[in-house]
Design a protein around this motif. Structure first.
Motif, PDB file in Angstrom:
ATOM      1  N   UNK A   6       0.851  -1.188   0.000  1.00 46.97           N
ATOM      2  CA  UNK A   6       0.000   0.000   0.000  1.00 46.97           C
ATOM      3  C   UNK A   6       0.884   1.234   0.000  1.00 46.97           C
ATOM      4  N   UNK A   7       0.579   2.168  -0.874  1.00 50.92           N
ATOM      5  CA  UNK A   7       1.293   3.441  -0.863  1.00 50.92           C
ATOM      6  C   UNK A   7       0.737   4.331   0.239  1.00 50.92           C
ATOM      7  N   UNK A   8       1.607   4.959   1.002  1.00 51.77           N
ATOM      8  CA  UNK A   8       1.187   5.827   2.106  1.00 51.77           C
ATOM      9  C   UNK A   8       1.830   7.198   1.934  1.00 51.77           C
ATOM     10  N   UNK A   9       0.994   8.233   1.932  1.00 50.38           N
ATOM     11  CA  UNK A   9       1.474   9.614   1.855  1.00 50.38           C
ATOM     12  C   UNK A   9       1.220  10.274   3.203  1.00 50.38           C
ATOM     13  N   UNK A  10       2.260  10.846   3.782  1.00 53.27           N
ATOM     14  CA  UNK A  10       2.128  11.522   5.071  1.00 53.27           C
ATOM     15  C   UNK A  10       1.889  13.008   4.839  1.00 53.27           C
ATOM     16  N   UNK A  11       0.770  13.508   5.336  1.00 53.67           N
ATOM     17  CA  UNK A  11       0.416  14.921   5.163  1.00 53.67           C
ATOM     18  C   UNK A  11       0.047  15.535   6.500  1.00 53.67           C
ATOM     19  N   UNK A  12       0.864  15.250   7.502  1.00 53.54           N
ATOM     20  CA  UNK A  12       0.550  15.747   8.834  1.00 53.54           C
ATOM     21  C   UNK A  12       1.474  16.832   9.326  1.00 53.54           C
ATOM     22  N   UNK A  13       2.438  17.245   8.478  1.00 53.02           N
ATOM     23  CA  UNK A  13       3.382  18.273   8.905  1.00 53.02           C
ATOM     24  C   UNK A  13       2.728  19.639   9.062  1.00 53.02           C
ATOM     25  N   UNK A  14       3.381  20.514   9.814  1.00 52.58           N
ATOM     26  CA  UNK A  14       2.823  21.844  10.075  1.00 52.58           C
ATOM     27  C   UNK A  14       3.207  22.866   9.013  1.00 52.58           C
ATOM     28  N   UNK A  15       4.159  22.537   8.133  1.00 51.41           N
ATOM     29  CA  UNK A  15       4.612  23.455   7.075  1.00 51.41           C
ATOM     30  C   UNK A  15       4.981  24.818   7.652  1.00 51.41           C
ATOM     31  N   UNK A  16       5.645  24.820   8.808  1.00 49.29           N
ATOM     32  CA  UNK A  16       5.931  26.081   9.494  1.00 49.29           C
ATOM     33  C   UNK A  16       6.864  26.976   8.692  1.00 49.29           C
ATOM     34  N   UNK A  17       7.845  26.387   8.018  1.00 48.73           N
ATOM     35  CA  UNK A  17       8.763  27.204   7.228  1.00 48.73           C
ATOM     36  C   UNK A  17       8.120  27.715   5.943  1.00 48.73           C
ATOM     37  N   UNK A  18       7.118  26.984   5.433  1.00 52.88           N
ATOM     38  CA  UNK A  18       6.427  27.416   4.224  1.00 52.88           C
ATOM     39  C   UNK A  18       5.369  28.473   4.539  1.00 52.88           C
ATOM     40  N   UNK A  19       4.870  28.478   5.782  1.00 51.45           N
ATOM     41  CA  UNK A  19       3.852  29.430   6.252  1.00 51.45           C
ATOM     42  C   UNK A  19       2.482  29.181   5.641  1.00 51.45           C
ATOM     43  N   UNK A  20       2.325  28.097   4.926  1.00 50.37           N
ATOM     44  CA  UNK A  20       1.024  27.661   4.419  1.00 50.37           C
ATOM     45  C   UNK A  20       1.146  26.171   4.141  1.00 50.37           C
ATOM     46  N   UNK A  21       0.020  25.513   3.927  1.00 55.54           N
ATOM     47  CA  UNK A  21       0.035  24.072   3.699  1.00 55.54           C
ATOM     48  C   UNK A  21       0.672  23.776   2.348  1.00 55.54           C
ATOM     49  N   UNK A  22       1.904  23.278   2.368  1.00 56.64           N
ATOM     50  CA  UNK A  22       2.624  23.073   1.108  1.00 56.64           C
ATOM     51  C   UNK A  22       1.979  22.001   0.246  1.00 56.64           C
ATOM     52  N   UNK A  23       1.246  21.090   0.853  1.00 56.48           N
ATOM     53  CA  UNK A  23       0.579  20.048   0.066  1.00 56.48           C
ATOM     54  C   UNK A  23      -0.455  20.624  -0.886  1.00 56.48           C
ATOM     55  N   UNK A  24      -0.960  21.824  -0.588  1.00 53.62           N
ATOM     56  CA  UNK A  24      -2.020  22.424  -1.398  1.00 53.62           C
ATOM     57  C   UNK A  24      -1.514  23.525  -2.322  1.00 53.62           C
ATOM     58  N   UNK A  25      -0.206  23.715  -2.396  1.00 52.79           N
ATOM     59  CA  UNK A  25       0.343  24.734  -3.289  1.00 52.79           C
ATOM     60  C   UNK A  25       0.114  24.349  -4.750  1.00 52.79           C
ATOM     61  N   UNK A  26      -0.087  25.325  -5.643  1.00 48.20           N
ATOM     62  CA  UNK A  26      -0.277  25.010  -7.069  1.00 48.20           C
ATOM     63  C   UNK A  26       0.971  24.360  -7.660  1.00 48.20           C
ATOM     64  N   UNK A  27       0.741  23.299  -8.432  1.00 47.05           N
ATOM     65  CA  UNK A  27       1.867  22.598  -9.052  1.00 47.05           C
ATOM     66  C   UNK A  27       1.350  21.748 -10.199  1.00 47.05           C
ATOM     67  N   UNK A  28       1.936  21.919 -11.386  1.00 49.75           N
ATOM     68  CA  UNK A  28       1.584  21.143 -12.573  1.00 49.75           C
ATOM     69  C   UNK A  28       0.085  21.165 -12.848  1.00 49.75           C
ATOM     70  N   UNK A  29      -0.500  22.347 -12.737  1.00 44.88           N
ATOM     71  CA  UNK A  29      -1.905  22.499 -13.064  1.00 44.88           C
ATOM     72  C   UNK A  29      -2.858  22.012 -11.999  1.00 44.88           C
ATOM     73  N   UNK A  30      -2.357  21.581 -10.872  1.00 47.04           N
ATOM     74  CA  UNK A  30      -3.212  21.111  -9.784  1.00 47.04           C
ATOM     75  C   UNK A  30      -2.603  21.514  -8.458  1.00 47.04           C
ATOM     76  N   UNK A  31      -2.798  20.694  -7.456  1.00 40.37           N
ATOM     77  CA  UNK A  31      -2.199  20.926  -6.152  1.00 40.37           C
ATOM     78  C   UNK A  31      -0.970  20.032  -6.018  1.00 40.37           C
TER      79      UNK A  31
END
Length: 471
Positions: free
Chosen positions: A267-292
Motif C-alpha cells: 500500500x502506498x502511504x502519503x504523510x500529510x501531517x506536517x505543520x509546514x511552518x517554514x512554508x507558512x502555508x500548507x505546502x501540500x495544497x500549493x499550485x503545481x503542474x496544473x493542480x495541487x
C-alpha cells in the motif's frame, strides 16, 4: 504503448495501445527562427517546404539554397533566395492546417477548480448525442467542427467552426460576455484533442474532455498533469479513458498485468501531517503542474500501488483526492506516528511511505527497493545525508515496534530500528537509478517551492517564437 481504459457494459477495462503523436519542429529561415510547426513526425521536409510555399516565402524548388531537417533535435534549417521581411506579421487562421499562436497556453496557468464529481457514462453519451443533434452545418455540408460545454443537466453552450480550436474560443467568448462560469464543466467535441485544446480547456477550468476521435500523446500528458479526465472515441456505447479514469462512475476492472504495472502486496502511504511552518502555508495544497502539489505525488503513487492511503488529521482539506484518509493514532508525535497509522490501516503486508512534498519520485528506484521487501522488515535507501526513512518500505512486523517507541515518547522514525530487521540500500546503489538523488528532495521553504516551479516551467515550456498547429 499507452495504458488506457475502455468503457463497455458498465466496466472500465485496461488495454494497451498507441496514441497519435505531436512533434514540434523549430523552423529557422536564413538564420531567423520564424515558427514552431506542430505536426506528425514523418516526411518533415515536405512539411517545411509546403509551409514556406503556402506562406509565400518560396514559389519553386530553385528558391531553396538549403533545406535540412534534424529530427533528433526537432529543428529545420532553411536558406532561401532573397531576404525575409524585417517584421513578420502572423495571421490567426482557423486553427486547422496553419493556425498560428504566439504561445502555447500552459495548463499550469489555470485556476485550480474544485474536485470534480464522478461523472456517469450516461452523462457523457447524452452530451455527445446532443452535440451531434446540434451540429447543423456538419449535417448540411460537412467539414465543420463542433464543441459544447455542459453538465449532467445537458449542454450549456455550443459552437461550430471550420477550426476545432476556434469552437472552444467561441464558447469561451460567449461565456465571458454572458457571465457564465465554465469551471467544473464538461467539454464534448467532434475534433481531435491536441495540446492547444487541452490547455485552453484547462484555462477555463474544464474538468473533463470527451471527443468522438483521438487525443495526441502530448495532450494526454497535459491532461494527466492538469487533473483533467480525457476521453476519446465516444461512439457505439463505448469510450476510451486516457487520463484520470477514477472520475468515471463505473466499476474499474483490471486484467492481470504481465508488465507488473503496480507492485503487489504493498500500500502506498502519503504523510500529510506536517505543520509546514517554514512554508507558512500548507505546502501540500500549493499550485503545481496544473493542480495541487499533493495531487502530483498521489498520481505517481497510484501508478505504482493498487491502493494509496493519505495519513492526515485534516481530511476535509484533501476531499479532492480519491483515496482513503486516516488519522494519526498518536497525534502530535510526528512522522513516526504517521508511519504507524499507515501501517495500522493498510490491508497489505507492506507499505511504501513518502512525504507529501517529494515531487521527484523515481519509479525504477521504488520498484528495485520493492524486490527486497521480503528480506527485511524495513527497506530503506541511503541519501546524501544518511538514511531516508520517508522513502522506504515497512512490513507489518514493524507495527508493534513502532507502537512501543511511540508509547515511550520517541518521535524519531529510526528509534524502533533496533527492534526490526533493517536492509539499507546504499547510496552507490541508489545512484544507479537516480544519480542526482532527487528522489529524496523535498520542499520546505518558499524559496524551495519557487525554485522547483520555475525549473519545471523552463523544462516544460521552452520559449518559441510561434507555434503552428496541424489540423
Amino acid at each position: 504503448m499507452k495504458t488506457t481504459h475502455v468503457y463497455h457494459q458498465g466496466r472500465l477495462e485496461e488495454q494497451q495501445g498507441d496514441t497519435v503523436r505531436e512533434f514540434p519542429v523549430v523552423l529557422h529561415v536564413n538564420g531567423r527562427e520564424i515558427a514552431t510547426l506542430i505536426a506528425s513526425p514523418h516526411d518533415l521536409r515536405f512539411l517545411v517546404a509546403g509551409f514556406l510555399r503556402l506562406q509565400g516565402f518560396v514559389t519553386c524548388i530553385s528558391d531553396f539554397h538549403m533545406l535540412a531537417v534534424c529530427e533528433d533535435f526537432g529543428t529545420a534549417n532553411v536558406r532561401i533566395k532573397g531576404e525575409l521581411p524585417e517584421r513578420l506579421k502572423p495571421v490567426l487562421t482557423s486553427g486547422c492546417g496553419t493556425g498560428i499562436t504566439f504561445n502555447l497556453p500552459s495548463a499550469e496557468a489555470r485556476t485550480v477548480p474544485a474536485a470534480p464529481a464522478r461523472v456517469t457514462a450516461d452523462t457523457i453519451f447524452r452530451l455527445m448525442d446532443e452535440l451531434n443533434r446540434r451540429s447543423e452545418q456538419y449535417r448540411s455540408h460537412g467539414g465543420i467542427h463542433s464543441a459544447a460545454v455542459g453538465d449532467d443537466q445537458g449542454i450549456i453552450l455550443a459552437a461550430e467552426d471550420i477550426g476545432r480550436h476556434n469552437t472552444l474560443d467561441r464558447i469561451a467568448g460567449e461565456a465571458l460576455i454572458k457571465g457564465i462560469d465554465l469551471a467544473g464543466k464538461l467539454l464534448v467535441t467532434s475534433g481531435r484533442i491536441s495540446t492547444e485544446m487541452a490547455a485552453k480547456a484547462a484555462l477555463l477550468g474544464i474538468t473533463l474532455i470527451a471527443s468522438r476521435t483521438s487525443p495526441t500523446d502530448m495532450a494526454i500528458t497535459m491532461c494527466e498533469e492538469a487533473g483533467i479526465t480525457l476521453i476519446g472515441y465516444v461512439r457505439g456505447g463505448k469510450f476510451t479513458v486516457y487520463s484520470h479514469p477514477e472520475t468515471i462512475a463505473a466499476e474499474l476492472g483490471r486484467h492481470a498485468s504481465p508488465t507488473g504495472r503496480t507492485i503487489p502486496g504493498v500500500t502506498g502511504v502519503i504523510l500529510a501531517g506536517g505543520k509546514s511552518s517554514r512554508m507558512r502555508s500548507n505546502k501540500a495544497l500549493l499550485p503545481y503542474k496544473g493542480g495541487r502539489f499533493i495531487e502530483a505525488i498521489y498520481r505517481q503513487m497510484s501508478e505504482l500501488f493498487d491502493e494509496v492511503i493519505l495519513v492526515t488529521n485534516t481530511p476535509d482539506e484533501y476531499a479532492f483526492l480519491p483515496c482513503r484518509k486516516v488519522p494519526d493514532l498518536h497525534p502530535g508525535m510526528g512522522a513516526l506516528a504517521g508511519l504507524h497509522s499507515g501501517l495500522h490501516h493498510s490491508d497489505t503486508p507492506h507499505i511504501f511511505a513518502v512525504a507529501c512534498d517529494m515531487p521527484y519520485l523515481n519509479s525504477a528506484l521504488i520498484k528495485r527497493l520493492a524486490t527486497l521487501r521480503t528480506k527485511a522488515d524495513v527497506i530503506i535507501p541511503e541519501g546524501e545525508k544518511g538514511l531516508e526513512p520517508l522513502h522506504a518500505f515497512y512490513g507489518k512486523q514493524c507495527h508493534d515496534a513502532m507502537e512501543k517507541a511511540l508509547q515511550s515518547g520517541s518521535r524519531r522514525i529510526v528509534s524502533f530500528f533496533p527492534e526490526a530487521r533493517v536492509c539499507v540500500f546504499s547510496r552507490d546503489e541508489v545512484t544507479t537509478f537516480d544519480p542526482s538523488l532527487d528522489s529524496f528532495r523535498n520542499i520546505n521553504t518558499p524559496a524551495d517551492y519557487f525554485e522547483l516551479r520555475d525549473g519545471e516551467r523552463v523544462k516544460s515550456h521552452p520559449e518559441a517564437a510561434l507555434a503552428v498547429h496541424s489540423g
